[in-house]
Scaffold this active site. Structure first.
Site, PDB file in Angstrom:
ATOM      1  CE1 TYR A 248      -3.903   2.662   1.444  1.00 31.93           C
ATOM      2  CE2 TYR A 248      -2.093   3.704   2.261  1.00 31.93           C
ATOM      3  CZ  TYR A 248      -3.334   3.731   2.062  1.00 31.93           C
ATOM      4  OH  TYR A 248      -3.856   5.138   2.271  1.00 31.93           O
TER       5      TYR A 248
ATOM      6  CD  GLU B  46       7.635  -6.259   5.293  1.00 29.91           C
ATOM      7  OE1 GLU B  46       8.017  -6.050   3.899  1.00 29.91           O
ATOM      8  OE2 GLU B  46       5.943  -5.901   4.706  1.00 29.91           O
TER       9      GLU B  46
ATOM     10  CG  HIS C 191       4.601  -7.949   2.104  1.00 25.85           C
ATOM     11  ND1 HIS C 191       4.414  -6.802   3.293  1.00 25.85           N
ATOM     12  CD2 HIS C 191       3.490  -8.473   1.167  1.00 25.85           C
ATOM     13  CE1 HIS C 191       3.407  -6.433   2.307  1.00 25.85           C
ATOM     14  NE2 HIS C 191       2.930  -7.185   1.047  1.00 25.85           N
TER      15      HIS C 191
ATOM     16  CB  SER D 245       3.761 -13.238  34.113  1.00 26.47           C
ATOM     17  OG  SER D 245       4.408 -13.628  33.169  1.00 26.47           O
ATOM     18  N   GLY D 246       6.323 -14.864  35.496  1.00 23.56           N
ATOM     19  CA  GLY D 246       6.981 -16.149  34.587  1.00 23.56           C
ATOM     20  C   GLY D 246       7.205 -15.877  33.736  1.00 23.56           C
ATOM     21  N   GLY D 247       7.237 -14.999  33.074  1.00 20.86           N
ATOM     22  CA  GLY D 247       7.564 -15.862  31.609  1.00 20.86           C
ATOM     23  C   GLY D 247       8.633 -14.570  30.787  1.00 20.86           C
ATOM     24  CB  VAL D 248      10.579 -14.939  28.112  1.00 19.59           C
ATOM     25  CG1 VAL D 248      12.036 -13.775  27.622  1.00 19.59           C
ATOM     26  CG2 VAL D 248      10.658 -16.209  27.584  1.00 19.59           C
ATOM     27  CG  ASP D 249       7.983 -10.514  27.088  1.00 22.05           C
ATOM     28  OD1 ASP D 249       8.842 -11.140  26.722  1.00 22.05           O
ATOM     29  OD2 ASP D 249       6.434 -10.525  26.381  1.00 22.05           O
ATOM     30  CB  SER D 250       6.613 -10.748  33.809  1.00 25.62           C
ATOM     31  OG  SER D 250       6.725 -12.076  33.883  1.00 25.62           O
ATOM     32  CB  SER D 251      11.156 -13.253  34.446  1.00 27.33           C
ATOM     33  OG  SER D 251      10.607 -14.227  34.266  1.00 27.33           O
TER      34      SER D 251
END
Ligand code: XMP
Length: 518
Positions: A86, A181, A179, A233-239
């Site tokens: 686009y 990318e 595309h 939460s124990g996930g990657v991001d919050s850990s």
């Protein structure tokens, strides 16, 4: 994250589903990228002073009444512009070219043939290097086509039926209908690099080497002497966020793990075990009944996310009050959560519980989100630099709303019990493989099917297994698991979980499906 001193590529968002892939591809190639809304003004662009601009794809047609356009002047300020899909149609339309609806759309992998025109500047965006000039495979997804390029532009490639690339090398304006990318486009990354390094003249000054030190300073400044409650939460991001905050403000931080009861089998205890060993204030709050009660009767996935997002905050507020009124809330929000939830130009595919689902009347006075400028793979890099174990940093993603969005329809205690058992079998069996898919799990559908167990008729919900290969979680292919593995999983599920008599394997990629079913 502030990157104001870095060379920046602005990715102007017209609602294309691949905008994050574009921004990530730029960063992976060593240049900072920022996604901005299509209503950004020329003055704001000039203030950022980007090295280059990329116009994303989008769902609209340039001729639609309510279509999203851009300030035409961005093509006159001397900053290189690359229009993708686009973005190319919009550039053509704005500069006097012609765009119309194609007789048939081009969707999927298409052959792109660079034009053999000696008069064209050498190199053009898409024909450089030894291999260049030869036809290549590219991902296309469009109905509208450019039928005539604007004055001053040359056509640099065709697909079988349409114009596939145009450029005005003198003005540094480029358009590609495909595309570059996505990894599905041959030479896509080379095209992106050529735009960044040859056309925009970037030096490549973006890396995460000093990220931790810089962010620790930013956190200290933002927090001052205040106390912070982190939703863990124990996930990657919050850990990773917990580790970063505990370095920056060790004595001001309390980590609260809200166990909503939608975790995987045994996961709540495992998170408690890992984090209570660490030298940080850690609290687990068990709230299964409360969340189940709030979700009673709700079947719409977006509503589930909203209810869960709000309830998370309410529990955090209550805990903050109990702990002596903690004013700041920290979250492991990452860049895609923000882009996907706050999307103004495109369709909201899924609101993230931690962004698009936050209640308006939140009692915390400030949000601290030190990872909000990073993509997932960048968070993993930071996690490794912080010395977090591989098992944690490389964990497969698990959505914040957990099993609640893997149970289609209303969530009940019984369904949670069934899905957590089924999911444990799927993870155990696929987890044994040497080469594992990037994400794998089970979904409990709300479609019952007839079966026969021990000579008796059954009419139980169908279980679906999902396993995907992806590097970015924006697109994926289904994993080609062997029939032996699938057969074993199916046998185990139907014999170990009494209320399941049928198991199916999901063989769709993203797009058109998403990774999660809800
Ligand atoms: P989809 O389903 O959009 O998922 O293809 C892409 C990735 O995001 C995860 N996901 C979520 N994560 N909250 C999260 O924290 C959510 O609401 C959510 N929805 C999807 C999904 O597991 C996949 O890795």
């Amino acid at each position: 994250m502030s990157e104001i001193n870095k060379e920046t590529i602005l990715v102007i968002d017209f609602g294309g589903q691949y905008k994050e892939l574009i921004a990530r591809s730029v960063r992976t190639n060593g240049v900072y990228s920022q996604i901005v809304s299509s209503d950004i003004s020329l003055d704001e662009i000039k203030l950022i002073n980007p090295k280059g601009i990329i116009l994303t794809g989008g769902p609209k047609s340039v001729y639609d009444d309510n279509t999203i356009k851009c300030d035409k002047k961005i093509f006159e300020i001397g900053i290189p512009v690359l229009g993708i899909c686009y973005g190319m149609q919009l550039m053509s339309y704005c500069l006097g070219g012609k765009v119309k609806k194609g007789a048939v759309g081009e969707y999927g992998i298409v052959n792109v043939i660079p034009t053999d025109n000696k008069k064209l500047p050498n190199p053009t965006l898409i024909s450089l290097g030894k291999e260049w000039g030869r036809p290549f495979r590219a991902l296309m997804s469009h109905k509208d086509i450019v039928t005539q390029c604007p004055p001053g532009f040359s056509i640099t490639a065709f697909s079988e039926n349409n114009i596939a690339a145009i450029e005005n090398n003198q003005k540094k304006l480029y358009g590609v209908q495909f595309h570059p990318e996505t990894s599905h486009t041959e030479f896509g990354n080379e095209i992106m690099r050529h735009f960044l390094y040859v056309i925009c003249g970037a030096k490549g000054d973006y890396h995460l080497d000093d990220y931790i030190d810089r962010e620790i300073e930013n956190i200290k400044k933002a927090v001052g002497k205040n106390r912070v409650l982190l939703g863990l939460s124990g996930g990657v991001d919050s850990s990773v966020c917990a580790s970063l905050l505990s370095r920056a403000i060790p004595n001001q931080l309390t980590c609260v793990f809200v166990d909503h009861g939608f975790m995987r089998l045994g996961e709540g205890h495992e998170i408690e075990r890992i984090f209570s060993k660490k030298k940080m204030n850690f609290i687990r709050v068990n709230t299964k009944e409360r969340f189940l009660c709030k979700l009673k009767g709700i079947i719409d996935p977006e509503q589930k996310r909203k209810v869960i997002g709000e309830e998370f905050i309410r529990v955090f507020e209550e805990e903050a009050l109990k702990l002596g009124d903690i004013p700041f809330l920290a979250q492991g929000t990452i860049y895609p959560d923000i882009v996907e939830s706050g999307d103004s130009a495109g369709a909201v595919i899924k609101s993230h519980h931690n962004v698009g689902c936050l209640p308006k009347n939140m009692k915390f006075s400030k949000l601290i989100e030190p990872l909000s400028g990073l993509f997932k793979d960048e968070v993993r890099i930071v996690g490794r630099k912080l010395g977090l174990p591989k098992s944690l940093v490389e964990r497969q993603p698990f959505p914040g709303p957990g099993l609640a969005i893997r149970i289609i329809g209303e969530i009940t205690n019984e369904k949670l019990d069934v899905l957590s058992k089924v999911d444990a079998i799927v993870r155990e069996e696929i987890g044994r493989l040497k080469t594992k898919p990037n994400q794998y799990f089970a979904v409990l559908t709300n479609t019952p099917s007839v079966g026969v167990k021990g000579d008796a008729r059954t009419y139980d919900p169908v279980v679906a297994i999902r396993a995907v290969i992806t590097s970015d979680f924006m697109t994926c292919e289904y994993a080609t698991l062997s029939h032996k593995v699938l057969g074993k999983i199916s046998n185990r599920i139907t014999s170990e979980v009494s209320s399941i008599s049928r198991v199916v394997y999901d063989i769709t990629g993203k797009p058109p499906a998403t990774i999660e079913w809800e």
